[in-house]
Scaffold this motif. Structure first.
Motif, mmCIF file in Angstrom:
data_model
loop_
_atom_site.group_PDB
_atom_site.id
_atom_site.type_symbol
_atom_site.label_atom_id
_atom_site.label_comp_id
_atom_site.label_asym_id
_atom_site.label_seq_id
_atom_site.Cartn_x
_atom_site.Cartn_y
_atom_site.Cartn_z
ATOM 1 N N ASP A 1 0.856 -1.181 0.000
ATOM 2 C CA ASP A 1 0.000 0.000 0.000
ATOM 3 C C ASP A 1 0.895 1.235 0.000
ATOM 4 O O ASP A 1 1.672 1.448 0.929
ATOM 5 C CB ASP A 1 -0.892 -0.009 1.241
ATOM 6 C CG ASP A 1 -1.870 1.153 1.281
ATOM 7 O OD1 ASP A 1 -1.915 1.945 0.319
ATOM 8 O OD2 ASP A 1 -2.597 1.259 2.281
ATOM 9 N N LYS B 1 -4.888 0.263 -9.307
ATOM 10 C CA LYS B 1 -5.939 0.541 -8.346
ATOM 11 C C LYS B 1 -6.339 -0.760 -7.664
ATOM 12 O O LYS B 1 -6.244 -1.846 -8.246
ATOM 13 C CB LYS B 1 -7.155 1.142 -9.049
ATOM 14 C CG LYS B 1 -6.911 2.533 -9.567
ATOM 15 C CD LYS B 1 -8.179 3.084 -10.167
ATOM 16 C CE LYS B 1 -7.954 4.515 -10.612
ATOM 17 N NZ LYS B 1 -9.181 5.105 -11.143
ATOM 18 N N LYS B 2 -6.808 -0.626 -6.459
ATOM 19 C CA LYS B 2 -7.247 -1.792 -5.703
ATOM 20 C C LYS B 2 -8.339 -2.553 -6.434
ATOM 21 O O LYS B 2 -8.413 -3.777 -6.379
ATOM 22 C CB LYS B 2 -7.728 -1.351 -4.325
ATOM 23 C CG LYS B 2 -7.973 -2.472 -3.383
ATOM 24 C CD LYS B 2 -8.364 -2.106 -1.966
ATOM 25 C CE LYS B 2 -8.600 -0.690 -1.637
ATOM 26 N NZ LYS B 2 -9.039 -0.450 -0.266
ATOM 27 N N SER B 3 -9.186 -1.839 -7.165
ATOM 28 C CA SER B 3 -10.297 -2.480 -7.874
ATOM 29 C C SER B 3 -9.819 -3.445 -8.955
ATOM 30 O O SER B 3 -10.534 -4.378 -9.308
ATOM 31 C CB SER B 3 -11.221 -1.435 -8.481
ATOM 32 O OG SER B 3 -10.529 -0.659 -9.429
ATOM 33 N N LYS C 1 -9.039 -6.899 -7.106
ATOM 34 C CA LYS C 1 -10.192 -7.654 -6.557
ATOM 35 C C LYS C 1 -10.706 -8.675 -7.537
ATOM 36 O O LYS C 1 -10.649 -8.569 -8.685
ATOM 37 C CB LYS C 1 -11.305 -6.706 -6.172
ATOM 38 C CG LYS C 1 -10.980 -5.888 -4.958
ATOM 39 C CD LYS C 1 -12.119 -5.001 -4.608
ATOM 40 C CE LYS C 1 -11.816 -4.228 -3.354
ATOM 41 N NZ LYS C 1 -12.919 -3.371 -2.943
#
Length: 64
Positions: free
Chosen positions: A33, A59-61, A64
């Motif tokens: 992070d 991006k974290k998305s 996922k």
């Protein structure tokens, strides 16, 4: 890679596939992070590690 359920832009699908292939072929991976890390400090870290590792920022998305 049939993990995707919604339609994504072609460029994003290619990036996900590239990242997936690197992950499954790697001996070691690290997820970090970098939120709040100054850009200059991150650039310095990247420059020092460039010859030894691949650095991907996403991006974290996308993970996922």
């Amino acid at each position: 890679m049939a993990l995707l359920t919604k339609r994504l832009p072609e460029w994003k699908t290619k990036k996900i596939e590239e990242l997936y292939q690197k992950i499954i072929s790697a001996n070691t991976i690290a997820l970090v992070d970098i939120k709040g890390l100054p850009t200059s400090q991150f650039a310095s870290i990247r420059q020092k590690l460039r010859e030894n590792i691949d650095v991907f920022v996403t991006k974290k998305s996308m993970i996922k």
